[in-house]
Scaffold this motif. Structure first.
Motif, PDB file in Angstrom:
ATOM      1  N   TYR A  77       1.013  -1.166   0.101  1.00  0.00           N
ATOM      2  CA  TYR A  77       0.225  -0.664   0.117  1.00  0.00           C
ATOM      3  C   TYR A  77       0.305   1.067   0.382  1.00  0.00           C
ATOM      4  CZ  TYR A  77      -4.659  -2.302   0.404  1.00  0.00           C
ATOM      5  OH  TYR A  77      -5.131  -2.831   0.301  1.00  0.00           O
ATOM      6  N   ARG A  78       2.013   1.347   0.808  1.00  0.00           N
ATOM      7  CA  ARG A  78       2.958   2.205   0.476  1.00  0.00           C
ATOM      8  C   ARG A  78       2.999   2.449  -0.933  1.00  0.00           C
ATOM      9  NH1 ARG A  78       4.842   0.840   4.896  1.00  0.00           N
ATOM     10  NH2 ARG A  78       6.895  -0.589   4.139  1.00  0.00           N
ATOM     11  N   HIS A  81       0.173   3.204  -3.112  1.00  0.00           N
ATOM     12  CA  HIS A  81      -0.925   3.938  -3.061  1.00  0.00           C
ATOM     13  C   HIS A  81      -0.341   4.827  -2.531  1.00  0.00           C
ATOM     14  CE1 HIS A  81      -4.273   2.076  -5.456  1.00  0.00           C
ATOM     15  NE2 HIS A  81      -3.195   0.622  -4.564  1.00  0.00           N
ATOM     16  N   VAL A  83      -0.171   5.214   1.011  1.00  0.00           N
ATOM     17  CA  VAL A  83      -0.471   4.972   1.880  1.00  0.00           C
ATOM     18  C   VAL A  83      -0.619   3.899   3.440  1.00  0.00           C
ATOM     19  CG1 VAL A  83      -2.929   3.898   3.408  1.00  0.00           C
ATOM     20  CG2 VAL A  83      -3.237   5.300   1.062  1.00  0.00           C
ATOM     21  N   SER A  84      -0.781   4.760   4.206  1.00  0.00           N
ATOM     22  CA  SER A  84      -0.171   3.784   5.432  1.00  0.00           C
ATOM     23  C   SER A  84      -1.431   2.935   6.402  1.00  0.00           C
ATOM     24  CB  SER A  84       0.224   4.948   6.667  1.00  0.00           C
ATOM     25  OG  SER A  84       1.416   4.615   7.607  1.00  0.00           O
ATOM     26  N   LEU A 211      -8.606   3.701   0.497  1.00  0.00           N
ATOM     27  CA  LEU A 211      -7.331   3.773   1.793  1.00  0.00           C
ATOM     28  C   LEU A 211      -6.719   5.550   1.157  1.00  0.00           C
ATOM     29  CD1 LEU A 211      -6.023   0.643   2.746  1.00  0.00           C
ATOM     30  CD2 LEU A 211      -8.441   1.951   3.101  1.00  0.00           C
ATOM     31  N   SER A 212      -6.927   5.965   0.439  1.00  0.00           N
ATOM     32  CA  SER A 212      -6.032   6.861  -0.228  1.00  0.00           C
ATOM     33  C   SER A 212      -6.543   8.676   0.075  1.00  0.00           C
ATOM     34  CB  SER A 212      -5.756   7.043  -2.112  1.00  0.00           C
ATOM     35  OG  SER A 212      -5.297   5.998  -2.165  1.00  0.00           O
ATOM     36  N   GLY A 216      -5.690   8.132   6.833  1.00  0.00           N
ATOM     37  CA  GLY A 216      -5.547   8.186   8.267  1.00  0.00           C
ATOM     38  C   GLY A 216      -6.709   7.248   9.104  1.00  0.00           C
ATOM     39  N   HIS A 218      -8.918   4.711   8.827  1.00  0.00           N
ATOM     40  CA  HIS A 218     -10.012   3.892   7.775  1.00  0.00           C
ATOM     41  C   HIS A 218     -11.406   3.689   8.874  1.00  0.00           C
ATOM     42  CE1 HIS A 218      -5.127   3.160   6.786  1.00  0.00           C
ATOM     43  NE2 HIS A 218      -5.840   4.706   6.348  1.00  0.00           N
TER      44      HIS A 218
END
Length: 370
Positions: A77-78, A81, A83-84, A211-212, A216, A218
């Motif tokens: 994901y990181r 995207h 994303v964390s 999730l983007s 943060g 979710h």
């Protein structure tokens, strides 16, 4: 009586293509099967090697996945995207994504809660089948309708599919963010099926993940992803879900009770596939070349291509009932997917897959051009 037991589900829709497969088989050049999106290219060697090295799997694997696998999912994901996600609490491997799609309404307890499932008008049939298995209603509802003010009352689970199957349409980040906002306000879980996300044809970037757009947070949101397409792993049944920690925790607990566990060698193979980007880009380029060969051939034969901005399919219509188009293609030895399988809104379209060898794609294109 025992004979009355069972779910009595309808026949598998793809069985309806038997007649057209027989017609296509009569073509002297053989069949070009562009119907089901099953990969035909080799599984990358780095993944095969990881699977073989993990073959001594004498103990039970964990439902939640190894620490290494959870870290690899978070890293994916990181990488793709930006994303964390928390690898210790917000990710869960699944036995392919189809089983997760089919069982999620049941695992969320929608029937007990008296809530329904919603999915797009033209959609992967398993969203509706999952509702059927759970014993709840399935409502057809597109993201754009929700943004325009459609009610979410009575819905417990909202499926998004971006990039979409069968249409190849991609929801932009603003639409995703607004759907999340409205769903949260209504207390609805949003699950976004994103398994074609890296096969984006209008940009070198991945299609937006749900999730983007959560900044943060979710809560109430799940991203579902399969490695079948990006890594030719359909036979491995390798997928995962990420998002709301409370939902992931409950799903993990239930799946432990049910024995829904990804086998240990597959978990090792997933790590290799998730941490190697080269094979993903190579496979995307193969599909790009096939797409570039097939699209103009379909258009020359009277088909209009709608959406198809991402994914493994061309969403084509000749402005007639899909079965008429399926028959015409079968006479050319080409098998496509009938739009009718994906809902009433898709009745005049056919789904043409890019998952055939270069030689079969070229043969199909030549027949269409001729």
């Amino acid at each position: 009586m025992a004979a009355d037991l069972g779910l009595h589900l309808p026949d598998y829709p793809w069985d309806k293509l038997a007649e057209f497969r027989a017609r296509a088989a009569e073509h002297p050049g053989g069949v070009c099967d562009l119907s089901i999106g099953t990969p035909v290219d080799p599984t990358p060697q780095v993944i095969q090697d990881a699977l073989a090295a993990a073959g001594d799997a004498h103990g039970y694997p964990t439902t939640a996945g190894t620490d290494e696998l959870r870290a690899a999912i978070a890293g994916w994901y990181r990488t793709w995207h930006s994303v964390s996600v928390d690898p210790s609490a917000e990710v869960l491997p699944t036995i392919g994504s189809k089983e997760f799609v089919a069982w999620l309404p049941t695992l969320l307890g929608l029937r007990q809660a008296g809530l329904s499932v919603a999915c797009p008008h033209a959609a992967y049939p398993t969203y509706e089948m999952g509702a059927t298995i759970a014993g709840v209603e399935c409502v057809r509802l597109d993201a754009e309708e929700i943004v325009a003010g459609a009610s979410l009352e009575g819905i417990g689970l909202l499926w998004l599919n971006t990039p979409g199957n069968p249409t190849g349409a991609v929801l932009d980040a603003d639409t995703l963010a607004e759907v999340v906002r409205l769903a949260r306000a209504a207390g609805v879980v949003v699950a976004s099926d994103e398994c074609y996300g890296l096969l984006n044809w209008v940009s070198d970037e991945a299609a937006p993940s749900i999730l983007s757009v959560t900044e943060g947070d979710h809560a109430g949101v799940l991203s579902v992803y399969s490695m079948s397409k990006q890594s030719n792993l359909a036979g491995y049944r390798a997928a995962f879900v990420a998002g709301d920690a409370a939902l992931i925790d409950d799903l993990t607990r239930t799946r432990k009770h049910a024995g829904m566990i990804v086998p240990a060698p597959i978990q090792a193979a997933m790590i290799a596939g998730l941490t190697d980007t080269a094979h993903v880009l190579e496979q995307k380029e193969r599909y790009r070349l096939r797409r570039n060969r097939l699209r103009p051939a379909l258009e020359s034969c009277g088909f209009r291509i709608d959406h198809s901005d991402a994914g493994l399919y061309l969403w084509a219509t000749a402005g007639v009932d899909c079965w008429e188009s399926i028959g015409a293609l079968a006479d050319l030895g080409i098998i496509a997917g009938p739009g009718a399988f994906y809902g009433e809104a898709a009745a005049q379209h056919v789904r043409v897959a890019l998952t055939a060898t270069d030689e079969r794609i070229a043969a199909a294109a030549d027949r269409l051009l001729a």
